[in-house]
Design a protein around this motif. Structure first.
Motif, PDB file in Angstrom:
ATOM      1  N   ARG A 150      33.699   5.842  77.871  1.00  0.00           N
ATOM      2  CA  ARG A 150      33.010   6.151  76.613  1.00  0.00           C
ATOM      3  C   ARG A 150      32.661   7.630  76.657  1.00  0.00           C
ATOM      4  O   ARG A 150      31.965   8.073  77.575  1.00  0.00           O
ATOM      5  N   PRO A 151      33.140   8.414  75.710  1.00  0.00           N
ATOM      6  CA  PRO A 151      32.879   9.858  75.784  1.00  0.00           C
ATOM      7  C   PRO A 151      31.377  10.164  75.756  1.00  0.00           C
ATOM      8  O   PRO A 151      30.616   9.536  75.017  1.00  0.00           O
ATOM      9  N   TYR A 152      31.019  11.118  76.579  1.00  0.00           N
ATOM     10  CA  TYR A 152      29.644  11.625  76.501  1.00  0.00           C
ATOM     11  C   TYR A 152      29.579  12.658  75.370  1.00  0.00           C
ATOM     12  O   TYR A 152      30.291  13.672  75.422  1.00  0.00           O
ATOM     13  N   PRO A 153      28.748  12.438  74.369  1.00  0.00           N
ATOM     14  CA  PRO A 153      28.735  13.312  73.192  1.00  0.00           C
ATOM     15  C   PRO A 153      27.842  14.536  73.381  1.00  0.00           C
ATOM     16  O   PRO A 153      26.803  14.679  72.725  1.00  0.00           O
ATOM     17  N   GLY A 154      28.236  15.410  74.274  1.00  0.00           N
ATOM     18  CA  GLY A 154      27.442  16.605  74.497  1.00  0.00           C
ATOM     19  C   GLY A 154      28.161  17.569  75.411  1.00  0.00           C
ATOM     20  O   GLY A 154      28.984  17.170  76.244  1.00  0.00           O
ATOM     21  N   GLY A 155      27.858  18.837  75.260  1.00  0.00           N
ATOM     22  CA  GLY A 155      28.453  19.846  76.118  1.00  0.00           C
ATOM     23  C   GLY A 155      27.982  21.227  75.722  1.00  0.00           C
ATOM     24  O   GLY A 155      27.278  21.405  74.729  1.00  0.00           O
ATOM     25  N   LEU A 156      28.378  22.228  76.520  1.00  0.00           N
ATOM     26  CA  LEU A 156      27.980  23.604  76.262  1.00  0.00           C
ATOM     27  C   LEU A 156      29.163  24.520  76.550  1.00  0.00           C
ATOM     28  O   LEU A 156      29.935  24.275  77.478  1.00  0.00           O
ATOM     29  N   THR A 157      29.287  25.577  75.786  1.00  0.00           N
ATOM     30  CA  THR A 157      30.388  26.512  75.965  1.00  0.00           C
ATOM     31  C   THR A 157      30.440  27.054  77.390  1.00  0.00           C
ATOM     32  O   THR A 157      31.517  27.222  77.963  1.00  0.00           O
ATOM     33  N   TYR A 158      29.263  27.315  77.958  1.00  0.00           N
ATOM     34  CA  TYR A 158      29.216  27.952  79.276  1.00  0.00           C
ATOM     35  C   TYR A 158      28.832  26.977  80.389  1.00  0.00           C
ATOM     36  O   TYR A 158      28.381  27.400  81.459  1.00  0.00           O
ATOM     37  N   SER A 159      29.042  25.698  80.169  1.00  0.00           N
ATOM     38  CA  SER A 159      28.721  24.700  81.187  1.00  0.00           C
ATOM     39  C   SER A 159      29.504  24.983  82.466  1.00  0.00           C
ATOM     40  O   SER A 159      30.736  25.074  82.450  1.00  0.00           O
ATOM     41  N   GLY A 160      28.774  25.151  83.566  1.00  0.00           N
ATOM     42  CA  GLY A 160      29.433  25.426  84.835  1.00  0.00           C
ATOM     43  C   GLY A 160      30.135  26.761  84.856  1.00  0.00           C
ATOM     44  O   GLY A 160      31.243  26.905  85.395  1.00  0.00           O
ATOM     45  N   HIS A 161      29.487  27.780  84.295  1.00  0.00           N
ATOM     46  CA  HIS A 161      30.092  29.111  84.229  1.00  0.00           C
ATOM     47  C   HIS A 161      30.491  29.570  85.635  1.00  0.00           C
ATOM     48  O   HIS A 161      29.711  29.456  86.587  1.00  0.00           O
ATOM     49  N   PRO A 162      31.712  30.083  85.810  1.00  0.00           N
ATOM     50  CA  PRO A 162      32.174  30.439  87.150  1.00  0.00           C
ATOM     51  C   PRO A 162      31.272  31.417  87.888  1.00  0.00           C
ATOM     52  O   PRO A 162      31.076  31.266  89.107  1.00  0.00           O
ATOM     53  N   LEU A 163      30.714  32.421  87.211  1.00  0.00           N
ATOM     54  CA  LEU A 163      29.834  33.358  87.901  1.00  0.00           C
ATOM     55  C   LEU A 163      28.566  32.662  88.387  1.00  0.00           C
ATOM     56  O   LEU A 163      28.106  32.896  89.508  1.00  0.00           O
ATOM     57  N   ALA A 173      36.261  35.717  85.918  1.00  0.00           N
ATOM     58  CA  ALA A 173      34.906  35.984  85.441  1.00  0.00           C
ATOM     59  C   ALA A 173      34.366  34.850  84.581  1.00  0.00           C
ATOM     60  O   ALA A 173      33.167  34.566  84.585  1.00  0.00           O
ATOM     61  N   THR A 174      35.263  34.185  83.822  1.00  0.00           N
ATOM     62  CA  THR A 174      34.803  33.094  82.966  1.00  0.00           C
ATOM     63  C   THR A 174      35.971  32.171  82.675  1.00  0.00           C
ATOM     64  O   THR A 174      37.138  32.570  82.761  1.00  0.00           O
ATOM     65  N   PHE A 175      35.639  30.922  82.354  1.00  0.00           N
ATOM     66  CA  PHE A 175      36.668  29.974  81.934  1.00  0.00           C
ATOM     67  C   PHE A 175      35.987  28.783  81.265  1.00  0.00           C
ATOM     68  O   PHE A 175      34.824  28.470  81.558  1.00  0.00           O
ATOM     69  N   ALA A 176      36.697  28.137  80.369  1.00  0.00           N
ATOM     70  CA  ALA A 176      36.133  27.037  79.584  1.00  0.00           C
ATOM     71  C   ALA A 176      35.766  25.853  80.480  1.00  0.00           C
ATOM     72  O   ALA A 176      36.375  25.639  81.533  1.00  0.00           O
ATOM     73  N   PRO A 177      34.776  25.061  80.057  1.00  0.00           N
ATOM     74  CA  PRO A 177      34.255  23.996  80.929  1.00  0.00           C
ATOM     75  C   PRO A 177      35.162  22.780  81.087  1.00  0.00           C
ATOM     76  O   PRO A 177      34.916  21.961  81.969  1.00  0.00           O
ATOM     77  N   ALA A 178      36.191  22.632  80.289  1.00  0.00           N
ATOM     78  CA  ALA A 178      37.030  21.429  80.365  1.00  0.00           C
ATOM     79  C   ALA A 178      38.027  21.480  81.518  1.00  0.00           C
ATOM     80  O   ALA A 178      38.740  20.500  81.761  1.00  0.00           O
ATOM     81  N   PHE A 179      38.077  22.594  82.248  1.00  0.00           N
ATOM     82  CA  PHE A 179      39.044  22.766  83.319  1.00  0.00           C
ATOM     83  C   PHE A 179      38.370  22.638  84.686  1.00  0.00           C
ATOM     84  O   PHE A 179      37.167  22.830  84.818  1.00  0.00           O
ATOM     85  N   ALA A 180      39.171  22.306  85.684  1.00  0.00           N
ATOM     86  CA  ALA A 180      38.679  22.296  87.063  1.00  0.00           C
ATOM     87  C   ALA A 180      38.786  23.717  87.613  1.00  0.00           C
ATOM     88  O   ALA A 180      39.871  24.294  87.667  1.00  0.00           O
ATOM     89  N   VAL A 181      37.642  24.278  87.980  1.00  0.00           N
ATOM     90  CA  VAL A 181      37.566  25.646  88.486  1.00  0.00           C
ATOM     91  C   VAL A 181      36.937  25.602  89.868  1.00  0.00           C
ATOM     92  O   VAL A 181      35.956  24.876  90.083  1.00  0.00           O
ATOM     93  N   GLU A 182      37.451  26.385  90.797  1.00  0.00           N
ATOM     94  CA  GLU A 182      37.024  26.284  92.185  1.00  0.00           C
ATOM     95  C   GLU A 182      35.515  26.440  92.368  1.00  0.00           C
ATOM     96  O   GLU A 182      34.874  25.611  93.038  1.00  0.00           O
ATOM     97  N   SER A 183      34.914  27.473  91.806  1.00  0.00           N
ATOM     98  CA  SER A 183      33.482  27.691  92.028  1.00  0.00           C
ATOM     99  C   SER A 183      32.658  26.559  91.423  1.00  0.00           C
ATOM    100  O   SER A 183      31.641  26.156  91.986  1.00  0.00           O
ATOM    101  N   ARG A 184      33.110  26.031  90.291  1.00  0.00           N
ATOM    102  CA  ARG A 184      32.405  24.923  89.642  1.00  0.00           C
ATOM    103  C   ARG A 184      32.494  23.661  90.482  1.00  0.00           C
ATOM    104  O   ARG A 184      31.491  22.966  90.720  1.00  0.00           O
TER     105      ARG A 184
END
Length: 457
Positions: free
Chosen positions: A311-324, A89-100
Motif C-alpha cells: 500500500r503506497p505511503y502517501p507522503g514524501g519530500l523532495t530532499y528526503s535523504g539528501h546525499p550531503l 551533491a544531490t539526487f532525487a529520493p526515489a533512487f538508491a544512493v550510497e550515502s543514503r
C-alpha cells in the motif's frame, strides 16, 4: 576527550557590521518580534566554542539548539561533506544512493528493537509530521494524545501537538489532538511525594484520559523520551514502560520523539535505551549529524512498515535523504563510535556536570531544582525555594522577564552562552566537551547565578 579549544579569534568589526546590517535588513527570524531582537554576528566556531567579530569567544552550553553533539567543525564530518559534494551533491529520493543507504543502515543498527526502516526528512518537525501520518494510516484512527510541557515542532500539525506556549498563536483546536499531564515530580500535578507515586498517578491519569477520549478514536500517544525544550524532565523509572503497556492494550501506536534527546545527548545512543522501551515509531534529527546539513527521520517498526509493503505511503519530500546530509550522518555516527562520544557524554554527566550543578544548587538560593542525565540538564530558577515560585512568571516577556534576562547577560559577560527558556537555564554542551571545559562553564554559571540570587525573596 581531547580539548578542541580554538586559537584566539582575530577581531574583524568591519565585516561583523556588514553581516549584522544585512541580517537586520533582510533576515526574518523565527519566534521573534523582529524589531526587538539583536542577533549576535558569529564569525566562526570550533569544538565547544564560537566567537563573534569583536573577538569575543563563548563556551556554548546550548550546542546551537541542542544539536552540535560532536561540536563545531569536526574535521572528519566536514571532509565527508566535501567528498560527497565532489562525488554526488544531490539526487532525487526515489533512487538508491550510497550515502543514503549507509546512513539508514547505521541508524537502524542503533535504534532499539525492530525499528529497522528509516524514512528520511529534512528536520525534526517533518519527522513528527510523518510519524503522526503513519500512525493514523496504520490504525485508521485520527486522534493523537500528547503531553503538556512538550515541544514537537513548528509546522501546523506539530505545533498543535506541542504542549507549551509556542502552540498558542497557531492552535486551531481542530488538529485532532488531546493532551495529558506527564510526570514531573518537582511540579507534580498529582500531589505526589516521591517518584513511585508520581509514576503510578501519571499512568492512571493517562489511562483515564484514554478512557474518556475513547480508545478506539486514538491513533497515537506521542512523548519526548526526555522532554527537552519544555524542561528536561527525566521520566521516573517504569513510566515509559507503563505507557508502552497501555498503548499495546488499546491498539494505540506509541511514538517517541528523540529529536533532541537522541544520538548521545543522554549518554546513550537514544534516551529510550535508558528505560528499556521500544516504541512503534521514533523520530530523530539534530544529533544524527550534529546539524552540519539538515536531516531528520522516522525509525519504523516492522509492523507499521508492513502496512505500507503493498500500500503506497502517501507522503514524501523532495530532499528526503539528501546525499550531503546523509554523508554527514554516516561520518558523524562513525566519529561518535571511534571517539567514544556517547560514553564521554555519560561519564561527563555523571562525574562533572551532575555533581557540579548540584554543588551550585547548594550555594545559590535561586536554584530550585537540578535535573538531567548525560549532557542534558536543566537548572530551574526560583524566587522562593520554599514555595517554588518561578524566578519569572510562566511565559514571561518584557519587564516581567528581567531577572532571566539579567542572568543570561551575566553568563554571556563571563564567556558562557546559555540556553535560557522561561525560568530555566538548560545545560546542554556538546557531547565532546572535556572536563576542563565543563568546569569553565560551571564557573561562569556560578557567577551568573549570583545575579539571579539578587531577585530571590
Amino acid at each position: 576527550m581531547t580539548s578542541t579549544t580554538p586559537h584566539s579569534p582575530q577581531p574583524d568589526p568591519e565585516t561583523g557590521a556588514a553581516v549584522k546590517a544585512a541580517d537586520r535588513a533582510h533576515v526574518f527570524h523565527s519566534w521573534s518580534a523582529q524589531e526587538l531582537i539583536d542577533p549576535l554576528a558569529v564569525a566562526g566556531a570550533e569544538g565547544s566554542y564560537f566567537w563573534d567579530y569583536e573577538g569575543r569567544r563563548y563556551l556554548d552550553f546550548s550546542s546551537g539548539l541542542v544539536f552540535t553533539n560532536i561540536g563545531y567543525q569536526h574535521p572528519k564530518v566536514v571532509a565527508a561533506i566535501q567528498e560527497q559534494a565532489g562525488k554526488l551533491a544531490t539526487f532525487a529520493p526515489a533512487f538508491a544512493v550510497e550515502s543514503r543507504s549507509e546512513a539508514a543502515r547505521l541508524i537502524a543498527g542503533r535504534t532499539p528493537g525492530d525499528l529497522d526502516k528509516i524514512f528520511f526528512t529534512n528536520a525534526g518537525a517533518e519527522a513528527v509530521e510523518h510519524a503522526i501520518r503513519m500512525a493514523r494510516l496504520h490504525t485508521g484512527r485520527h486522534k493523537v494524545l500528547s503531553a503538556y510541557r512538550s515541544y514537537h515542532g513548528g509546522t501546523q500539525q506539530t505545533v498543535n501537538v506541542t504542549g507549551d506556549p509556542r502552540r498558542w498563536a497557531s492552535d486551531t483546536g481542530q488538529a485532532g489532538v488531546a493532551r495529558f499531564w506527564a510526570p514531573f515530580l518537582y511540579r507534580s500535578r498529582f500531589y505526589a511525594e516521591n517518584e513511585e507515586q508520581e509514576c503510578a498517578r501519571a499512568l492512571e491519569h493517562l489511562e483515564t484520559t484514554i478512557a474518556f477520549e475513547g480508545p478506539a478514536t486514538i491513533a497515537a500517544v506521542i512523548l519526548e523520551s526526555v522532554p527537552g525544550g519544555a524542561g528536561i524532565m527525566v521520566p521516573p523509572p517504569g513510566y515509559l514502560q507503563g505507557v508502552r503497556e497501555i498503548c499495546d492494550r488499546h491498539g494505540i501506536v506509541f511514538i517517541l520523539d528523540e529529536v533532541m534527546a537522541g544520538f548521545g545527548r543522554t549518554g546513550t545512543w537514544f534516551a529510550a535505551d535508558l528505560f528499556d522501551v521500544v516504541p512503534d515509531l521514533m523520530t530523530f534529527a539534530k544529533g544524527v549529524n550534529s546539524g552540519y546539513v539538515p536531516l531528520g527521520g522516522v525509525a519504523i517498526s516492522a509492523e507499521i512498515a508492513a502496512t505500507f509493503a503493498r500500500r503506497p505511503y502517501p507522503g514524501g519530500l523532495t530532499y528526503s535523504g539528501h546525499p550531503l546530509a546523509c554523508a554527514a550522518a554516516v561520518a558523524t555516527i562513525r566519529v561518535m563510535e571511534e571517539e567514544g562520544i556517547v560514553e564521554n557524554a555519560a561519564r561527563m554527566g555523571a562525574e562533572v556536570l551532575g555533581p557540579g550543578l548540584r554543588e551550585l544548587a547548594e550555594r545559590h538560593p535561586s536554584v530550585g531544582d537540578v535535573r538531567g542525565v548525560g549532557m542534558f540538564w536543566a537548572v530551574e530558577l526560583v524566587r522562593d525555594r520554599a514555595t517554588r515560585e518561578p524566578l519569572v512568571p510562566y511565559n514571561a516577556s518584557g519587564e516581567a522577564n528581567a531577572p532571566m534576562a539579567a542572568f543570561a547577560a551575566a553568563a554571556k559577560a563571563n564567556g558562557l552562552w546559555p540556553f535560557v527558556n522561561m525560568n530555566r537555564t538548560h545545560v546542554a554542551p556538546p557531547c565532546t566537551a572535556t572536563g576542563s571545559e565543563l568546569k569553565e562553564g560551571l564557573a561562569a554559571l556560578d557567577a551568573a547565578l549570583a545575579v539571579a540570587d539578587s531577585y530571590t525573596v
